[in-house]
Structures are given as C-alpha cells and as structure tokens.
Design a protein around this motif. Structure first.
Motif, PDB file in Angstrom:
ATOM      1  N   PHE A  39      48.685   8.562 128.641  1.00 36.02           N
ATOM      2  CA  PHE A  39      49.836   7.680 128.504  1.00 36.02           C
ATOM      3  C   PHE A  39      50.617   8.041 127.246  1.00 36.02           C
ATOM      4  CE2 PHE A  39      46.621   5.594 125.985  1.00 36.02           C
ATOM      5  CZ  PHE A  39      47.315   5.089 124.897  1.00 36.02           C
ATOM      6  N   LEU A  40      51.879   7.653 127.240  1.00 39.37           N
ATOM      7  CA  LEU A  40      52.742   7.828 126.069  1.00 39.37           C
ATOM      8  C   LEU A  40      53.624   6.599 125.962  1.00 39.37           C
ATOM      9  CD1 LEU A  40      53.887   9.519 123.742  1.00 39.37           C
ATOM     10  CD2 LEU A  40      55.481  10.547 125.386  1.00 39.37           C
ATOM     11  N   ILE A  41      53.416   5.827 124.899  1.00 40.17           N
ATOM     12  CA  ILE A  41      54.203   4.626 124.663  1.00 40.17           C
ATOM     13  C   ILE A  41      54.811   4.735 123.264  1.00 40.17           C
ATOM     14  CG2 ILE A  41      52.245   3.285 123.775  1.00 40.17           C
ATOM     15  CD1 ILE A  41      53.493   0.806 125.130  1.00 40.17           C
ATOM     16  N   GLY A  42      56.039   4.268 123.117  1.00 41.29           N
ATOM     17  CA  GLY A  42      56.692   4.397 121.821  1.00 41.29           C
ATOM     18  C   GLY A  42      57.909   3.505 121.711  1.00 41.29           C
ATOM     19  N   TYR A  43      58.624   3.702 120.641  1.00 41.78           N
ATOM     20  CA  TYR A  43      59.825   2.917 120.371  1.00 41.78           C
ATOM     21  C   TYR A  43      60.966   3.890 120.089  1.00 41.78           C
ATOM     22  CZ  TYR A  43      62.801  -0.815 118.557  1.00 41.78           C
ATOM     23  OH  TYR A  43      63.836  -1.706 118.375  1.00 41.78           O
ATOM     24  N   ARG A  44      62.046   3.763 120.851  1.00 40.94           N
ATOM     25  CA  ARG A  44      63.200   4.638 120.661  1.00 40.94           C
ATOM     26  C   ARG A  44      64.212   3.965 119.744  1.00 40.94           C
ATOM     27  NH1 ARG A  44      65.013   5.078 125.575  1.00 40.94           N
ATOM     28  NH2 ARG A  44      64.074   7.082 126.084  1.00 40.94           N
ATOM     29  N   MET A  45      64.694   4.700 118.756  1.00 44.12           N
ATOM     30  CA  MET A  45      65.756   4.231 117.877  1.00 44.12           C
ATOM     31  C   MET A  45      67.023   5.015 118.195  1.00 44.12           C
ATOM     32  SD  MET A  45      63.627   3.813 114.307  1.00 44.12           S
ATOM     33  CE  MET A  45      64.965   2.878 113.543  1.00 44.12           C
ATOM     34  N   VAL A  46      68.134   4.321 118.315  1.00 46.36           N
ATOM     35  CA  VAL A  46      69.389   4.935 118.726  1.00 46.36           C
ATOM     36  C   VAL A  46      70.456   4.673 117.678  1.00 46.36           C
ATOM     37  CG1 VAL A  46      71.199   4.970 120.476  1.00 46.36           C
ATOM     38  CG2 VAL A  46      68.816   4.681 121.163  1.00 46.36           C
ATOM     39  N   ASP A  47      71.182   5.717 117.316  1.00 39.68           N
ATOM     40  CA  ASP A  47      72.306   5.605 116.388  1.00 39.68           C
ATOM     41  C   ASP A  47      73.467   6.409 116.967  1.00 39.68           C
ATOM     42  OD1 ASP A  47      73.959   5.170 114.260  1.00 39.68           O
ATOM     43  OD2 ASP A  47      72.979   6.614 112.929  1.00 39.68           O
ATOM     44  N   THR A  48      74.547   5.741 117.322  1.00 38.70           N
ATOM     45  CA  THR A  48      75.670   6.419 117.971  1.00 38.70           C
ATOM     46  C   THR A  48      76.969   6.143 117.224  1.00 38.70           C
ATOM     47  OG1 THR A  48      76.139   4.525 119.422  1.00 38.70           O
ATOM     48  CG2 THR A  48      74.561   6.172 120.219  1.00 38.70           C
ATOM     49  N   SER A  49      77.938   7.006 117.473  1.00 35.87           N
ATOM     50  CA  SER A  49      79.282   6.809 116.962  1.00 35.87           C
ATOM     51  C   SER A  49      80.260   7.317 118.003  1.00 35.87           C
ATOM     52  CB  SER A  49      79.480   7.568 115.636  1.00 35.87           C
ATOM     53  OG  SER A  49      79.301   8.961 115.822  1.00 35.87           O
ATOM     54  N   GLY A  50      81.499   6.913 117.905  1.00 36.19           N
ATOM     55  CA  GLY A  50      82.479   7.334 118.902  1.00 36.19           C
ATOM     56  C   GLY A  50      82.603   6.307 120.018  1.00 36.19           C
ATOM     57  N   SER A  51      82.954   6.772 121.200  1.00 34.18           N
ATOM     58  CA  SER A  51      83.202   5.882 122.327  1.00 34.18           C
ATOM     59  C   SER A  51      81.891   5.367 122.922  1.00 34.18           C
ATOM     60  CB  SER A  51      83.987   6.620 123.418  1.00 34.18           C
ATOM     61  OG  SER A  51      84.060   5.837 124.588  1.00 34.18           O
ATOM     62  N   PRO A  52      81.651   4.049 122.915  1.00 39.30           N
ATOM     63  CA  PRO A  52      80.429   3.515 123.533  1.00 39.30           C
ATOM     64  C   PRO A  52      80.429   3.704 125.049  1.00 39.30           C
ATOM     65  CG  PRO A  52      81.901   1.723 122.891  1.00 39.30           C
ATOM     66  CD  PRO A  52      82.486   2.978 122.335  1.00 39.30           C
ATOM     67  N   PHE A  53      81.621   3.691 125.671  1.00 39.47           N
ATOM     68  CA  PHE A  53      81.699   3.899 127.118  1.00 39.47           C
ATOM     69  C   PHE A  53      81.233   5.305 127.495  1.00 39.47           C
ATOM     70  CE2 PHE A  53      85.279   0.537 127.527  1.00 39.47           C
ATOM     71  CZ  PHE A  53      84.313  -0.464 127.547  1.00 39.47           C
ATOM     72  N   LYS A  54      81.667   6.297 126.714  1.00 37.15           N
ATOM     73  CA  LYS A  54      81.301   7.675 127.023  1.00 37.15           C
ATOM     74  C   LYS A  54      79.806   7.896 126.822  1.00 37.15           C
ATOM     75  CE  LYS A  54      82.885  11.558 128.515  1.00 37.15           C
ATOM     76  NZ  LYS A  54      83.464  11.626 129.871  1.00 37.15           N
ATOM     77  N   TYR A  55      79.255   7.285 125.799  1.00 33.94           N
ATOM     78  CA  TYR A  55      77.814   7.402 125.582  1.00 33.94           C
ATOM     79  C   TYR A  55      77.040   6.801 126.754  1.00 33.94           C
ATOM     80  CZ  TYR A  55      73.170   6.688 123.615  1.00 33.94           C
ATOM     81  OH  TYR A  55      71.816   6.692 123.417  1.00 33.94           O
ATOM     82  N   LYS A  56      77.499   5.630 127.234  1.00 33.56           N
ATOM     83  CA  LYS A  56      76.799   4.980 128.335  1.00 33.56           C
ATOM     84  C   LYS A  56      76.964   5.758 129.636  1.00 33.56           C
ATOM     85  CE  LYS A  56      75.898   0.336 130.084  1.00 33.56           C
ATOM     86  NZ  LYS A  56      76.285  -1.089 130.027  1.00 33.56           N
ATOM     87  N   GLU A  57      78.096   6.417 129.810  1.00 30.34           N
ATOM     88  CA  GLU A  57      78.306   7.235 131.006  1.00 30.34           C
ATOM     89  C   GLU A  57      77.354   8.424 131.045  1.00 30.34           C
ATOM     90  OE1 GLU A  57      82.235   8.657 131.551  1.00 30.34           O
ATOM     91  OE2 GLU A  57      83.154   6.673 131.526  1.00 30.34           O
ATOM     92  N   ASP A  58      77.243   9.146 129.926  1.00 24.84           N
ATOM     93  CA  ASP A  58      76.541  10.424 129.924  1.00 24.84           C
ATOM     94  C   ASP A  58      75.069  10.329 129.562  1.00 24.84           C
ATOM     95  OD1 ASP A  58      78.964  11.569 130.577  1.00 24.84           O
ATOM     96  OD2 ASP A  58      79.481  12.055 128.497  1.00 24.84           O
TER      97      ASP A  58
END
Length: 212
Positions: A39-58
């Motif tokens: 098994f592999l369990i963990g916590y993902r940390m996300v740091d984004t900049s720019g268009s939130p729509f484009k990040y969610k699309e891709d």
C-alpha cells in the motif's frame, strides 16, 4: 469538505486492514502466508499560480490525504477455505483524485467467481478564450461506472451468471442556444443514469459455447 477528503481514505484504509487482521486471526495457527500485498498512503500538497480553470482542466489534483495504492491478496488455509480460495482487493487514487478505481475479486475454484469494479472520473472544462475567441461553453461533471459479475459453476461444462452494469454522469454545464445566429448562454444540468441487469447461462461443448 477538506476535512472529509482527509478522513475518508483513512477510514477505508482502516476498515480493510481491520478485516484483514480479523481473517488472519482465524489462520494464526497455520504458518503459511495467507495475506500479502502493499500500500501507499500519503498527503499531497498543492501550490499553484495562474489560471485556476486551466489547472483544473489539465491536472485537477487537489490537496489532501490519498490512498494512492492498495493491493491485498488473501488465500485462506483454515476455516475460510470452505468459502473461498482467493480474495483480491485493488484500490488506486482514492480520496478525491479525478480518477479513482476499485476492484474486488473473490473465487472458490469449481464453485463460483465474483468480480466487482468501480471507476470514477471527473471532467472540467472552462476555457473562456479559445483561439482568440470567447467560448461560452463550460462543463463540470463526475462519471461513475460500476460493473459486477457473479458466475456459479453448476457443472464442468455449464455455469449460471448474473451481471450488473451502472453508469452515471452528474454535474452542471453552460451551453448556448442559437437564435438567428445570435448565441445565448443558458445553464444545462447534467443528470444521466443507466443500469443494466443480465441473467443467463453458458453451456460449453467440445467445439461450441451456447449462451442463454
């Protein structure tokens, strides 16, 4: 919502392992290996900049706890041997990722086979400026697909089977309505649901197979 995404994979992980240890206790006197996997369990940390729509699309990966991979296999040797010969559980990307999969396979050789698969995917589109033009269309929906198959072996040349398939697509969208070449935006909810049940039999002969 964020708290739910953290707790849910941990609860699933805890439930499966409690079930594993419960079954393992029944074979504790036998030294053979009955449970194995990873098994592999963990916590993902996300740091984004720019268009939130484009990040969610891709990409569309959110912060939070995840059960990235769980693969368990059980081969009983004592009491449970009367009911099954093999149990397989596979889970990938559970806890809020755009693509989640779950698979359960149980088998008793010469008696029955059971298989269940579940897939969930998320789709998002909101590209307001496409090739220099304003795109009024947007989509945000989830798709869920379930399939189950139970096969009961009544004879070495015949078996009965029951299958179930389910597909749903739910979410929201914005589309256009054209009146005299003038496009108007309007909301269009997405709510699709499909279910299919099949009951039948297979008869196997030397050169032919008959399905009813």
């Amino acid at each position: 919502m964020q708290r739910k995404k953290i707790i849910t994979p941990l609860l699933v992980f805890g439930f499966i392992f409690s079930m594993a240890f419960s079954l393992l206790s029944e074979d504790k006197e036998n030294k053979e290996k009955t449970w194995y996997g990873n098994f592999l369990i963990g916590y993902r940390m996300v740091d984004t900049s720019g268009s939130p729509f484009k990040y969610k699309e891709d990409i569309n990966l959110e912060e939070g706890a995840r059960l990235f991979n769980l693969s368990l296999h059980y081969t009983p040797t004592e009491t449970m041997k009367k009911y099954l010969d093999r149990l397989d559980i596979n889970i990938y990307n559970y806890g809020g990722d755009p693509f989640e999969t779950l698979g359960i396979h149980i088998q008793k050789y010469g008696k029955y086979k059971f298989k269940y698969d579940r897939k969930k995917s998320a789709y998002f589109y909101n590209d307001q400026y496409l090739d220099g033009h304003y795109d009024m269309h947007s989509f945000n929906f989830d798709r869920e697909m379930d399939s189950a198959l139970l096969k009961i072996i009544v004879h070495k040349n015949a078996d009965l089977y029951f299958s179930f398939d389910h597909y749903s697509k739910k979410g929201e969208s914005v589309t256009t309505f054209d009146i005299n070449r003038i496009e108007f935006e309007f909301d269009k909810p997405i709510n699709e649901d499909y279910r299919n049940f099949t009951l039948g039999a297979n008869v196997y002969l030397t050169r032919y197979t008959f399905t009813f």
